[in-house]
Motif scaffolding. Structure first.
Motif, PDB file in Angstrom:
ATOM      1  N   PRO A  36      -6.576  -0.269  -1.024  1.00 29.60           N
ATOM      2  CA  PRO A  36      -6.169   0.073   0.344  1.00 29.60           C
ATOM      3  C   PRO A  36      -6.900  -0.749   1.400  1.00 29.60           C
ATOM      4  N   TRP A  37      -8.137  -1.094   1.121  1.00 32.03           N
ATOM      5  CA  TRP A  37      -8.900  -1.931   2.056  1.00 32.03           C
ATOM      6  C   TRP A  37      -8.391  -3.367   2.052  1.00 32.03           C
ATOM      7  N   THR A  38      -8.190  -3.921   0.866  1.00 32.90           N
ATOM      8  CA  THR A  38      -7.799  -5.329   0.800  1.00 32.90           C
ATOM      9  C   THR A  38      -6.383  -5.542   1.333  1.00 32.90           C
ATOM     10  N   LEU A  39      -5.492  -4.586   1.058  1.00 28.93           N
ATOM     11  CA  LEU A  39      -4.117  -4.734   1.535  1.00 28.93           C
ATOM     12  C   LEU A  39      -4.039  -4.624   3.054  1.00 28.93           C
ATOM     13  N   LEU A  40      -4.758  -3.663   3.637  1.00 29.40           N
ATOM     14  CA  LEU A  40      -4.705  -3.550   5.093  1.00 29.40           C
ATOM     15  C   LEU A  40      -5.512  -4.647   5.776  1.00 29.40           C
ATOM     16  N   ARG A  41      -6.473  -5.214   5.079  1.00 24.29           N
ATOM     17  CA  ARG A  41      -7.127  -6.411   5.617  1.00 24.29           C
ATOM     18  C   ARG A  41      -6.093  -7.520   5.830  1.00 24.29           C
ATOM     19  N   GLY A  42      -5.250  -7.768   4.802  1.00 25.44           N
ATOM     20  CA  GLY A  42      -4.216  -8.786   4.934  1.00 25.44           C
ATOM     21  C   GLY A  42      -3.239  -8.474   6.048  1.00 25.44           C
ATOM     22  N   ALA A  43      -2.888  -7.199   6.189  1.00 22.76           N
ATOM     23  CA  ALA A  43      -1.973  -6.810   7.260  1.00 22.76           C
ATOM     24  C   ALA A  43      -2.599  -7.030   8.625  1.00 22.76           C
ATOM     25  N   LEU A  44      -3.840  -6.580   8.794  1.00 25.03           N
ATOM     26  CA  LEU A  44      -4.510  -6.705  10.085  1.00 25.03           C
ATOM     27  C   LEU A  44      -4.650  -8.160  10.497  1.00 25.03           C
ATOM     28  N   GLU A  45      -5.061  -9.009   9.583  1.00 24.42           N
ATOM     29  CA  GLU A  45      -5.228 -10.426   9.903  1.00 24.42           C
ATOM     30  C   GLU A  45      -3.906 -11.047  10.349  1.00 24.42           C
ATOM     31  N   ASN A  46      -2.825 -10.706   9.675  1.00 22.19           N
ATOM     32  CA  ASN A  46      -1.532 -11.290  10.028  1.00 22.19           C
ATOM     33  C   ASN A  46      -1.013 -10.784  11.364  1.00 22.19           C
ATOM     34  N   HIS A  76     -11.557   4.705   6.089  1.00 29.49           N
ATOM     35  CA  HIS A  76     -10.372   3.854   6.020  1.00 29.49           C
ATOM     36  C   HIS A  76      -9.395   4.132   7.156  1.00 29.49           C
ATOM     37  N   ARG A  77      -9.448   5.336   7.691  1.00 25.58           N
ATOM     38  CA  ARG A  77      -8.501   5.766   8.725  1.00 25.58           C
ATOM     39  C   ARG A  77      -8.439   4.811   9.920  1.00 25.58           C
ATOM     40  N   PRO A  78      -9.577   4.352  10.492  1.00 26.19           N
ATOM     41  CA  PRO A  78      -9.491   3.448  11.646  1.00 26.19           C
ATOM     42  C   PRO A  78      -8.752   2.151  11.340  1.00 26.19           C
ATOM     43  N   LEU A  79      -8.946   1.617  10.134  1.00 25.29           N
ATOM     44  CA  LEU A  79      -8.258   0.372   9.776  1.00 25.29           C
ATOM     45  C   LEU A  79      -6.745   0.568   9.811  1.00 25.29           C
ATOM     46  N   ALA A  80      -6.271   1.694   9.298  1.00 26.31           N
ATOM     47  CA  ALA A  80      -4.834   1.979   9.344  1.00 26.31           C
ATOM     48  C   ALA A  80      -4.346   2.104  10.782  1.00 26.31           C
ATOM     49  N   LYS A  81      -5.150   2.744  11.614  1.00 29.33           N
ATOM     50  CA  LYS A  81      -4.792   2.878  13.028  1.00 29.33           C
ATOM     51  C   LYS A  81      -4.701   1.515  13.704  1.00 29.33           C
ATOM     52  N   ALA A 136       3.279   5.987  -5.570  1.00 26.71           N
ATOM     53  CA  ALA A 136       3.130   6.046  -7.022  1.00 26.71           C
ATOM     54  C   ALA A 136       1.889   6.820  -7.460  1.00 26.71           C
ATOM     55  N   GLY A 137       1.046   7.208  -6.505  1.00 33.51           N
ATOM     56  CA  GLY A 137      -0.179   7.916  -6.855  1.00 33.51           C
ATOM     57  C   GLY A 137      -1.206   7.049  -7.536  1.00 33.51           C
ATOM     58  N   GLU A 138      -1.194   5.738  -7.234  1.00 25.87           N
ATOM     59  CA  GLU A 138      -2.086   4.778  -7.884  1.00 25.87           C
ATOM     60  C   GLU A 138      -3.114   4.228  -6.892  1.00 25.87           C
ATOM     61  N   VAL A 139      -3.706   5.095  -6.097  1.00 20.08           N
ATOM     62  CA  VAL A 139      -4.647   4.655  -5.068  1.00 20.08           C
ATOM     63  C   VAL A 139      -6.050   4.566  -5.661  1.00 20.08           C
ATOM     64  N   ASP A 140      -6.620   3.376  -5.634  1.00 16.06           N
ATOM     65  CA  ASP A 140      -7.987   3.147  -6.086  1.00 16.06           C
ATOM     66  C   ASP A 140      -8.884   2.955  -4.857  1.00 16.06           C
ATOM     67  N   PRO A 141     -10.203   2.833  -5.004  1.00 18.50           N
ATOM     68  CA  PRO A 141     -11.071   2.734  -3.832  1.00 18.50           C
ATOM     69  C   PRO A 141     -11.102   1.356  -3.179  1.00 18.50           C
ATOM     70  N   THR A 142     -10.427   0.371  -3.750  1.00 18.65           N
ATOM     71  CA  THR A 142     -10.517  -1.006  -3.241  1.00 18.65           C
ATOM     72  C   THR A 142      -9.228  -1.503  -2.606  1.00 18.65           C
ATOM     73  N   LEU A 192       0.829  -1.201   0.000  1.00 14.65           N
ATOM     74  CA  LEU A 192       0.000   0.000   0.000  1.00 14.65           C
ATOM     75  C   LEU A 192       0.866   1.254   0.000  1.00 14.65           C
ATOM     76  N   ARG A 193       1.972   1.203   0.737  1.00 15.35           N
ATOM     77  CA  ARG A 193       2.882   2.360   0.736  1.00 15.35           C
ATOM     78  C   ARG A 193       3.387   2.642  -0.677  1.00 15.35           C
ATOM     79  N   ARG A 194       3.752   1.601  -1.396  1.00  7.81           N
ATOM     80  CA  ARG A 194       4.264   1.797  -2.754  1.00  7.81           C
ATOM     81  C   ARG A 194       3.181   2.327  -3.692  1.00  7.81           C
ATOM     82  N   LEU A 195       1.962   1.827  -3.546  1.00 11.88           N
ATOM     83  CA  LEU A 195       0.851   2.346  -4.356  1.00 11.88           C
ATOM     84  C   LEU A 195       0.624   3.828  -4.071  1.00 11.88           C
TER      85      LEU A 195
END
Length: 255
Positions: free
Chosen positions: A83-93, A230-235, A75-81, A69-72
């Motif tokens: 960021p959610w899916t990537l931090l979902r994987g991070a949170l679960e792990n 999305h902010r709470p998920l990042a927190k 690169a300015g390539e942030v879409d609406p989906t 997500l940091r790399r996206l």
């Protein structure tokens, strides 16, 4: 991609944590537990199915998801989906690592590790069936590994093993991290909705920016990420990461 400038300032503390965990272009793994530590004692009778192996793998996988997500973002390539899916994987792990570390007793921590290993090898066995793969060089199959894991559980009086569910792992790990379980699960549920292509999270956690009429009279709605949603998920990811590092280091060095 987003039609408006993505701010993303709320992601910077999380990205800073990830950058601290990198060195020479790679992620620094959690250290191997000291021989006399509490975690090494947990691992001792588990043989190749040590909890620390799973914790360290979950930690690195969480870092990789967040760094993607940091790399996206850079690169300015942030879409609406994504960021959610990537931090979902991070949170679960990160939550899985905490869950493995913080069982109330040594027996419970060992049971959790063996349960996760058992589920891991169940998936491996299914993949071997799907692909027709047989381990070479006398290696054990997923099914044989499961038999070995369950024999260890029987020997340690930890049977039966129950497959851990992500929802329950999150509910258990959140209080360990000082977080409110229902809020963490709510953020994870929205992220899972995006990951599985569900419709409802677009209405709940995205912002409409334009409605494009089609020839059939149906409008296509252009969406961008709702940063406030999305902010709470990042927190939660950042806090889980910090707690995982702290708890691991405490148990990997202390007796």
């Amino acid at each position: 991609m987003s039609t408006q400038a993505f701010n993303g300032a709320y992601l910077l503390p999380l990205f800073h944590e990830i950058e601290q965990a990198r060195a020479d272009g790679a992620y620094r793994p959690l250290p191997t537990p000291a021989p006399a530590s509490s975690l090494a004692t947990d691992d001792a009778p588990l043989g190749p199915y040590a909890a620390s192996h799973l914790i360290r793998t979950s930690y690195t996988a969480g870092l990789a998801h967040t760094d993607a997500l940091r790399r996206l973002t850079v690169a300015g390539e942030v879409d609406p989906t994504s960021p959610w899916t990537l931090l979902r994987g991070a949170l679960e792990n990160f939550a899985t690592g905490l869950w493995l570390l913080d069982g109330a007793s040594r027996a419970e921590r060992r049971r959790r590790a063996l349960s996760l290993w058992d589920e891991d090898m169940r998936n491996r066995h299914q993949h071997e069936l799907d692909t027709g793969h047989t381990p070479s060089g006398g290696g054990m199959t997923g099914a044989q590994r499961r038999e070995e894991i369950r024999a260890i559980a029987d020997h340690l009086a930890l049977a039966p093993l129950t497959a851990p569910r992500t929802h329950q792992i999150l509910l258990t790990a959140a209080p360990t991290a000082g977080l409110t379980a229902v809020k963490v699960v709510a953020a994870w549920r929205a992220a899972s909705g995006f990951a599985h292509g569900r419709y409802w999270p677009n209405l709940r956690a995205s912002q409409p920016r334009a409605a494009i009429p089609g020839d059939d009279g149906v409008h296509t709605v252009a969406l961008v990420i709702d940063e406030e949603q999305h902010r709470p998920l990042a927190k939660y990811c950042r806090i889980m990461l910090r707690r995982l590092q702290e708890h691991y280091n405490a148990r990997a060095y202390a007796r």
